[in-house]
Design an enzyme around this catalytic site. Structure first.
Site, PDB file in Angstrom:
ATOM      1  N   ARG A  60       0.827  -1.211   0.000  1.00 31.74           N
ATOM      2  CA  ARG A  60       0.000   0.000   0.000  1.00 31.74           C
ATOM      3  C   ARG A  60       0.858   1.258   0.000  1.00 31.74           C
ATOM      4  NH1 ARG A  60      -3.306   2.550   4.320  1.00 31.74           N
ATOM      5  NH2 ARG A  60      -5.104   3.549   3.333  1.00 31.74           N
ATOM      6  N   HIS A  64       0.457   4.316  -2.637  1.00 36.06           N
ATOM      7  CA  HIS A  64       0.194   5.693  -2.218  1.00 36.06           C
ATOM      8  C   HIS A  64       1.342   6.624  -2.597  1.00 36.06           C
ATOM      9  CE1 HIS A  64      -3.379   5.389   0.744  1.00 36.06           C
ATOM     10  NE2 HIS A  64      -3.436   4.402  -0.134  1.00 36.06           N
ATOM     11  N   ASP A  65       2.525   6.084  -2.761  1.00 36.06           N
ATOM     12  CA  ASP A  65       3.647   6.890  -3.236  1.00 36.06           C
ATOM     13  C   ASP A  65       3.481   7.216  -4.719  1.00 36.06           C
ATOM     14  OD1 ASP A  65       6.220   8.160  -3.182  1.00 36.06           O
ATOM     15  OD2 ASP A  65       7.085   6.354  -4.077  1.00 36.06           O
ATOM     16  N   VAL A  68       0.989   9.942  -6.115  1.00 37.09           N
ATOM     17  CA  VAL A  68       1.214  11.354  -5.783  1.00 37.09           C
ATOM     18  C   VAL A  68       2.501  11.821  -6.452  1.00 37.09           C
ATOM     19  CG1 VAL A  68       1.450  13.046  -3.924  1.00 37.09           C
ATOM     20  CG2 VAL A  68       0.047  11.002  -3.581  1.00 37.09           C
ATOM     21  N   ASN A  92      -3.768   9.049   4.201  1.00 37.45           N
ATOM     22  CA  ASN A  92      -2.596   8.441   4.838  1.00 37.45           C
ATOM     23  C   ASN A  92      -2.603   8.511   6.358  1.00 37.45           C
ATOM     24  OD1 ASN A  92      -1.538   7.926   2.271  1.00 37.45           O
ATOM     25  ND2 ASN A  92      -0.414   9.864   2.203  1.00 37.45           N
ATOM     26  N   HIS A 191      -6.207  -5.854  -2.533  1.00 39.78           N
ATOM     27  CA  HIS A 191      -7.050  -5.961  -1.342  1.00 39.78           C
ATOM     28  C   HIS A 191      -7.362  -7.411  -0.992  1.00 39.78           C
ATOM     29  CE1 HIS A 191      -8.701  -1.556  -1.253  1.00 39.78           C
ATOM     30  NE2 HIS A 191      -7.403  -1.645  -1.043  1.00 39.78           N
ATOM     31  N   THR A 192      -6.676  -8.344  -1.621  1.00 39.23           N
ATOM     32  CA  THR A 192      -6.748  -9.736  -1.192  1.00 39.23           C
ATOM     33  C   THR A 192      -5.961  -9.935   0.106  1.00 39.23           C
ATOM     34  OG1 THR A 192      -6.337 -12.028  -1.837  1.00 39.23           O
ATOM     35  CG2 THR A 192      -4.726 -10.414  -2.565  1.00 39.23           C
ATOM     36  N   ASP A 238     -10.153  -9.196   2.716  1.00 35.58           N
ATOM     37  CA  ASP A 238     -10.530 -10.472   2.107  1.00 35.58           C
ATOM     38  C   ASP A 238     -10.979 -11.392   3.231  1.00 35.58           C
ATOM     39  OD1 ASP A 238     -10.670 -13.022   1.048  1.00 35.58           O
ATOM     40  OD2 ASP A 238      -8.722 -12.961   0.067  1.00 35.58           O
ATOM     41  N   THR A 241      -9.194 -15.408   2.876  1.00 30.04           N
ATOM     42  CA  THR A 241      -7.766 -15.659   3.110  1.00 30.04           C
ATOM     43  C   THR A 241      -7.027 -14.327   3.238  1.00 30.04           C
ATOM     44  OG1 THR A 241      -7.527 -15.842   0.695  1.00 30.04           O
ATOM     45  CG2 THR A 241      -7.679 -17.902   1.940  1.00 30.04           C
TER      46      THR A 241
END
Length: 318
Positions: A60, A64-65, A68, A92, A191-192, A238, A241
């Protein structure tokens, strides 16, 4: 003499332009830092073994880097009395984590090849190692990024799509970064792994109808309806798992068990439904598309050649 001087000046200009626009390469550190990958892997492996969630956190951080002003390590810069970074931007604040692991990697890397490897590249490699350690695909990472000397809190607030995003908002946010709708759906598969705070899914589990009722009830037991109560309680993105990188995220969406509003938007009668269904049925297809999208995201406006710097400490400019 005049003619030769012009040729020399032209050569210097071309050399400068070429160095500023140098492209990333999977072999970038083959001579200058031969043990870079094993060094990064060692630190990330220890961190993920200690806390499985850290793999998702490092992935993540990279995302997020890159969203931007490009993949330039700007998210790592700490706020000071005369510098405002990105870490306290809305997407953040009290959310992104793993800075200590990046610092540990930087310390280890500096011991084997001082002053060579950027923090932006370390972020990229840490994201890849995290995916691999949690059972996901492996790929060759293009490297050669340099570190930004600036950051933008306003760009972080504007560019990173919030969990309340509609499908059209998501598509637009990714398009602004040069990423396609297909890239967006593939990258959302990150997002798993990982966890989300109650404050980011409260509205979904209490107010939305495109959600499995038993799934909603289960999440309500740990996330009170009242804002301000249990805001930081965590739930896995998730449900099947949460610590394994696989395609169950997409299976969850088909079953209306997406935790975030923005997740379920990918399978809600819109233009991305068919892609979600393909990934739910075919993990190899998801892995291949995820890798392509990760490499593409890692190529967003990198600083190369003579631009930026190689930070000595990831949290501050030299």
């Amino acid at each position: 003499m005049a003619s030769s001087s012009k040729v020399l000046v032209l050569f210097i200009v071309i050399l400068f332009i070429g160095s500023s626009n140098a492209k990333l390469s999977v072999n970038y550190y083959s001579k200058s830092c031969k043990h870079i990958f094993s060094t990064v892997k060692s630190v990330v492996s220890a961190a993920v073994s200690k806390e499985r969630r850290m793999g998702a956190s490092l992935l993540r951080l990279h995302f997020h880097d890159c969203f931007v002003n490009g993949c330039d390590g700007s998210i790592l810069l700490d706020d000071t009395s005369n510098f405002t970074g990105e870490q306290n931007a809305n997407p953040n604040q009290n959310s992104v984590r793993g800075f200590n692991v990046i610092d540990d990697i930087k310390t280890a890397v500096e011991k084997v090849c001082p002053g060579v490897v950027s923090c932006a590249d370390i972020l990229t490699m840490a994201a890849r190692e995290s995916v691999v350690l949690l059972g996901g695909p492996k790929w060759k990472v293009p490297l050669g990024r340099r570190d930004a000397r600036t950051a933008s809190k306003s760009a972080a607030n504007n560019n990173i799509p919030p969990p309340t995003s509609s499908l059209s908002n998501l598509i637009a946010s990714y398009k602004a970064q040069g990423l396609s709708k297909k890239d967006m759906v593939a990258l959302s598969g990150a997002h798993t792994i990982g966890l989300a705070r109650c404050t980011n899914f409260r509205t979904r589990i209490y107010n939305e109808t495109n959600i499995d009722s038993s799934f909603a009830a289960q999440k309500q037991s740990k996330c009170p309806r009242t804002s301000g109560s249990g805001d930081n309680n965590l739930a896995p993105l998730d449900v099947q798992t949460p610590n394994s990188f696989d395609n169950n995220y997409y299976k969850n969406l088909v079953s209306k068990k997406g935790l975030l509003h923005s997740d379920q938007q990918l399978f809600n009668g819109g233009s991305t439904d068919s892609q979600v269904q393909r990934y739910a049925k075919n993990p190899n297809l998801f892995n291949a598309d995820f890798v392509r999208a990760m490499i593409k995201m890692g190529n967003i406006k990198p600083l190369t050649g003579s631009k930026g710097e190689i930070r000595k400490k990831c949290g501050r400019v030299n």
